[in-house]
Motif scaffolding. Structure first.
Motif, PDB file in Angstrom:
ATOM      1  N   VAL A  79      34.429  54.501  33.765  1.00 11.74           N
ATOM      2  CA  VAL A  79      33.875  53.200  34.135  1.00 11.74           C
ATOM      3  C   VAL A  79      33.300  53.257  35.550  1.00 11.74           C
ATOM      4  O   VAL A  79      32.252  52.672  35.835  1.00 11.74           O
ATOM      5  N   SER A  80      33.969  53.977  36.439  1.00 10.59           N
ATOM      6  CA  SER A  80      33.492  54.116  37.817  1.00 10.59           C
ATOM      7  C   SER A  80      32.095  54.726  37.848  1.00 10.59           C
ATOM      8  O   SER A  80      31.214  54.253  38.579  1.00 10.59           O
ATOM      9  N   ARG A  81      31.895  55.753  37.038  1.00  7.15           N
ATOM     10  CA  ARG A  81      30.560  56.366  36.986  1.00  7.15           C
ATOM     11  C   ARG A  81      29.539  55.409  36.372  1.00  7.15           C
ATOM     12  O   ARG A  81      28.399  55.320  36.832  1.00  7.15           O
ATOM     13  N   GLY A  82      29.969  54.665  35.360  1.00  9.55           N
ATOM     14  CA  GLY A  82      29.041  53.775  34.681  1.00  9.55           C
ATOM     15  C   GLY A  82      28.566  52.623  35.537  1.00  9.55           C
ATOM     16  O   GLY A  82      27.422  52.175  35.415  1.00  9.55           O
ATOM     17  N   VAL A  83      29.435  52.122  36.403  1.00  4.56           N
ATOM     18  CA  VAL A  83      29.066  50.960  37.201  1.00  4.56           C
ATOM     19  C   VAL A  83      28.712  51.348  38.635  1.00  4.56           C
ATOM     20  O   VAL A  83      28.247  50.502  39.416  1.00  4.56           O
ATOM     21  N   GLY A  84      28.932  52.607  39.002  1.00  5.26           N
ATOM     22  CA  GLY A  84      28.558  53.076  40.335  1.00  5.26           C
ATOM     23  C   GLY A  84      29.448  52.558  41.445  1.00  5.26           C
ATOM     24  O   GLY A  84      28.958  52.263  42.541  1.00  5.26           O
ATOM     25  N   LEU A  85      30.744  52.477  41.176  1.00  2.00           N
ATOM     26  CA  LEU A  85      31.699  52.005  42.178  1.00  2.00           C
ATOM     27  C   LEU A  85      32.781  53.048  42.396  1.00  2.00           C
ATOM     28  O   LEU A  85      33.201  53.715  41.445  1.00  2.00           O
ATOM     29  N   PRO A  86      33.279  53.195  43.629  1.00  2.00           N
ATOM     30  CA  PRO A  86      34.450  54.047  43.836  1.00  2.00           C
ATOM     31  C   PRO A  86      35.626  53.508  43.024  1.00  2.00           C
ATOM     32  O   PRO A  86      35.742  52.290  42.808  1.00  2.00           O
ATOM     33  N   GLN A  87      36.515  54.396  42.589  1.00  2.00           N
ATOM     34  CA  GLN A  87      37.622  53.944  41.744  1.00  2.00           C
ATOM     35  C   GLN A  87      38.513  52.936  42.460  1.00  2.00           C
ATOM     36  O   GLN A  87      39.047  52.024  41.829  1.00  2.00           O
ATOM     37  N   SER A  88      38.694  53.089  43.770  1.00  2.00           N
ATOM     38  CA  SER A  88      39.541  52.140  44.500  1.00  2.00           C
ATOM     39  C   SER A  88      38.952  50.726  44.437  1.00  2.00           C
ATOM     40  O   SER A  88      39.672  49.747  44.207  1.00  2.00           O
ATOM     41  N   THR A  89      37.639  50.626  44.593  1.00  2.00           N
ATOM     42  CA  THR A  89      36.974  49.319  44.504  1.00  2.00           C
ATOM     43  C   THR A  89      36.991  48.810  43.073  1.00  2.00           C
ATOM     44  O   THR A  89      37.238  47.627  42.823  1.00  2.00           O
ATOM     45  N   LEU A  90      36.716  49.717  42.133  1.00  2.00           N
ATOM     46  CA  LEU A  90      36.719  49.335  40.724  1.00  2.00           C
ATOM     47  C   LEU A  90      38.058  48.751  40.314  1.00  2.00           C
ATOM     48  O   LEU A  90      38.122  47.711  39.633  1.00  2.00           O
ATOM     49  N   LYS A  91      39.153  49.374  40.698  1.00  2.00           N
ATOM     50  CA  LYS A  91      40.478  48.892  40.302  1.00  2.00           C
ATOM     51  C   LYS A  91      40.778  47.533  40.923  1.00  2.00           C
ATOM     52  O   LYS A  91      41.419  46.684  40.298  1.00  2.00           O
ATOM     53  N   ARG A  92      40.280  47.323  42.118  1.00  2.00           N
ATOM     54  CA  ARG A  92      40.464  46.007  42.741  1.00  2.00           C
ATOM     55  C   ARG A  92      39.689  44.940  41.965  1.00  2.00           C
ATOM     56  O   ARG A  92      40.202  43.860  41.693  1.00  2.00           O
ATOM     57  N   TYR A  93      38.455  45.244  41.606  1.00  2.00           N
ATOM     58  CA  TYR A  93      37.641  44.287  40.863  1.00  2.00           C
ATOM     59  C   TYR A  93      38.217  44.043  39.469  1.00  2.00           C
ATOM     60  O   TYR A  93      38.214  42.921  38.966  1.00  2.00           O
ATOM     61  N   PHE A  94      38.700  45.114  38.853  1.00  2.00           N
ATOM     62  CA  PHE A  94      39.304  44.966  37.525  1.00  2.00           C
ATOM     63  C   PHE A  94      40.521  44.047  37.605  1.00  2.00           C
ATOM     64  O   PHE A  94      40.731  43.201  36.732  1.00  2.00           O
ATOM     65  N   ALA A  95      41.329  44.199  38.653  1.00  2.00           N
ATOM     66  CA  ALA A  95      42.501  43.337  38.825  1.00  2.00           C
ATOM     67  C   ALA A  95      42.091  41.871  38.964  1.00  2.00           C
ATOM     68  O   ALA A  95      42.787  40.968  38.473  1.00  2.00           O
ATOM     69  N   LEU A  96      40.958  41.617  39.626  1.00  2.00           N
ATOM     70  CA  LEU A  96      40.466  40.245  39.738  1.00  2.00           C
ATOM     71  C   LEU A  96      40.084  39.685  38.371  1.00  2.00           C
ATOM     72  O   LEU A  96      40.398  38.530  38.042  1.00  2.00           O
ATOM     73  N   LEU A  97      39.405  40.491  37.563  1.00  2.00           N
ATOM     74  CA  LEU A  97      39.030  40.036  36.219  1.00  2.00           C
ATOM     75  C   LEU A  97      40.269  39.779  35.368  1.00  2.00           C
ATOM     76  O   LEU A  97      40.293  38.844  34.555  1.00  2.00           O
ATOM     77  N   GLU A  98      41.297  40.607  35.529  1.00  2.00           N
ATOM     78  CA  GLU A  98      42.566  40.365  34.831  1.00  2.00           C
ATOM     79  C   GLU A  98      43.214  39.072  35.303  1.00  2.00           C
ATOM     80  O   GLU A  98      43.707  38.288  34.486  1.00  2.00           O
ATOM     81  N   MET A  99      43.214  38.859  36.599  1.00  2.00           N
ATOM     82  CA  MET A  99      43.861  37.673  37.157  1.00  2.00           C
ATOM     83  C   MET A  99      43.195  36.393  36.663  1.00  2.00           C
ATOM     84  O   MET A  99      43.845  35.359  36.496  1.00  2.00           O
ATOM     85  N   LEU A 100      41.899  36.475  36.377  1.00  2.00           N
ATOM     86  CA  LEU A 100      41.148  35.315  35.906  1.00  2.00           C
ATOM     87  C   LEU A 100      41.087  35.240  34.383  1.00  2.00           C
ATOM     88  O   LEU A 100      40.339  34.444  33.823  1.00  2.00           O
ATOM     89  N   PHE A 101      41.889  36.052  33.701  1.00  2.00           N
ATOM     90  CA  PHE A 101      42.012  36.038  32.243  1.00  2.00           C
ATOM     91  C   PHE A 101      40.696  36.369  31.532  1.00  2.00           C
ATOM     92  O   PHE A 101      40.473  35.918  30.409  1.00  2.00           O
ATOM     93  N   LEU A 102      39.851  37.159  32.172  1.00  2.00           N
ATOM     94  CA  LEU A 102      38.606  37.562  31.524  1.00  2.00           C
ATOM     95  C   LEU A 102      38.769  38.863  30.751  1.00  2.00           C
ATOM     96  O   LEU A 102      38.097  39.078  29.737  1.00  2.00           O
ATOM     97  N   VAL A 103      39.618  39.753  31.233  1.00  2.00           N
ATOM     98  CA  VAL A 103      39.886  41.011  30.537  1.00  2.00           C
ATOM     99  C   VAL A 103      41.387  41.240  30.482  1.00  2.00           C
ATOM    100  O   VAL A 103      42.158  40.630  31.229  1.00  2.00           O
TER     101      VAL A 103
END
Length: 422
Positions: A234-258
């Motif tokens: 996913v990091s390669r697909g969206v062009g984000l470092p994994q540390s940033t990606l995991k932070r953003y993913f946690a936000l989407l989880e917190m908002l019940f989107l994923v």
């Protein structure tokens, strides 16, 4: 107002617990459910969507809580997390049941300070988008429990018509989206819904002004819904470092989107895939992100497997939210390629049920391959079920069954037939 699975649990919690939190995505019906409970009990109703109320709660949490007086509802409590410590102090002085009824549109239990501050004082209830059973007017019958150990022949099921299932997949379960008169208006609702969450709620939770990569990340996750979650890919697909990606993913989880569904791993002697699966929560939202429509689904030889699997996860989550059995939910995959879409497991691990999802109207013995592997290798195996878009419940063995997907909206024994599909 639709009858909700959660109503009996909410009533019970308010009768013996000082703080009750109804947690779930925006627009699932939390305010409607809680307002009715407040009116029935004479509770004062406050919302932190009100700017003045929010300023008071953030500016002086201790004074805000001290001035609340009698039993009170606080809507959208995630907007002022500082009040949780003050609620704890108030409850420690007076543990009267039903003092505070809270709602949250972000998963505040993922915030460590909140989880710690009200441990043992608060019951958390999850209100998800409407289930097929709620839409059909049959909220009391728990279908996850029925799949786990119910008498499968006791539930008379209507045929699983492909057009009816397609309509459910595209509609999803958000009440406001379901109320829209046309697919175009429903699509406009989903677009506005996403913009509101990604522009307002993310900024509040993350305390930053712009997260321009989030819509692209959500879009990419929608294309991978029901697949294994590989952060490196996913990091390669969206062009984000994994540390940033995991932070953003946690936000989407917190908002019940994923949501990430964990892998089953109770057997240390097996070579199991330990990666979780990722799902976009709600098939209507997923269909919108993937630009699916009634005409595009009709043109396909079969319904998209990932969309149908997401539908089953949605339904399982909605029924597990009011199950009293404490069932666990996971997926199963070995490194040798054997897999089962979902595992329902008792809290002790003494009993498990495998559930496989097929988008087609027919099933044959090959569709039970993963379930047979699970049966042969796990002593706790109880039964295996293939959910499919067919007409009949068919036994393939004493403990292996093909069950129509219409079980999610079938009327329980002795009750009228379900309402029409949205």
């Amino acid at each position: 107002m639709y009858p909700r699975h959660l109503q009996p649990q909410l009533d019970a919690a308010l009768s013996d617990t000082p703080v009750v939190l109804v947690n779930g995505a925006r627009q699932t019906g939390k305010s409607t459910l809680v307002a009715a409970a407040a009116a029935a009990r004479g509770m004062r109703y406050l919302t932190l969507d009100d700017r003045v109320m929010l300023a008071a709660a953030r500016g002086d949490p201790a004074g805000f809580v001290a001035g609340l007086g009698g039993p009170v509802v606080i809507d959208e409590v995630q907007r002022a997390p500082g009040i949780f410590l003050e609620l704890k102090a108030a409850v420690d002085r007076d543990r009267q049941p039903g003092r505070f009824l809270l709602t949250g549109s972000a998963n505040v239990m993922l915030l460590p300070a909140v989880a710690d501050s009200l441990a043992g004082r608060m019951e958390v209830l999850s209100l998800l988008p409407l289930s097929s059973a709620e839409l059909a007017g049959h909220p009391g019958f728990n279908r996850a429990d029925w799949l786990f150990d119910g008498k499968l022949g006791d539930l008379p099921m209507p045929p699983c018509d492909r057009a009816a299932l397609s309509g459910r997949l595209l509609a999803g379960g958000f009440p406001e989206a379901l109320a829209r008169a046309s697919p175009a208006r429903r699509g406009a609702w989903f677009e506005n819904y996403l913009q509101a969450i990604l522009q307002r709620d993310v900024r509040e939770l993350a305390s930053i002004e712009q997260l321009t990569e989030l819509p692209e990340l959500l879009q990419l996750l929608a294309e991978r819904s029901a697949g294994l979650l590989n952060f490196a890919e996913v990091s390669r697909g969206v062009g984000l470092p994994q540390s940033t990606l995991k932070r953003y993913f946690a936000l989407l989880e917190m908002l019940f989107l994923v949501e990430r569904l964990p892998a089953w791993d109770r057997n240390p002697g097996k070579r199991l895939v330990k990666a979780p699966k990722v799902f976009v929560r709600d098939t209507g939202l997923l269909a919108h992100l993937r630009e699916l429509s009634a005409s595009s689904l009709d043109a396909m030889p079969g319904l998209p497997g990932a969309l149908v699997e997401t539908f089953v996860l949605d339904e399982l989550r909605k029924h597990l939210a009011f199950s009293s059995r404490g069932l666990g939910l996971s997926h199963y995959r070995t490194q040798g390629g054997n897999e089962v879409d979902f595992i329902l497991e008792s809290r002790s691990g003494a009993r498990l049920v495998g559930i496989e999802v097929k988008a087609s109207a027919t099933v044959d013995g090959r569709d039970f391959k993963g379930l047979r592997h699970l049966k042969e290798s796990e002593p706790s195996f109880s039964r295996g079920i293939v959910l499919y878009c067919g007409r009949e419940l068919v036994p393939f063995a004493a403990d292996l069954f093909a069950v129509p997907l219409s079980m999610w909206w079938a009327a329980p024994p002795g009750q009228p037939s379900p309402l029409s599909t949205p």
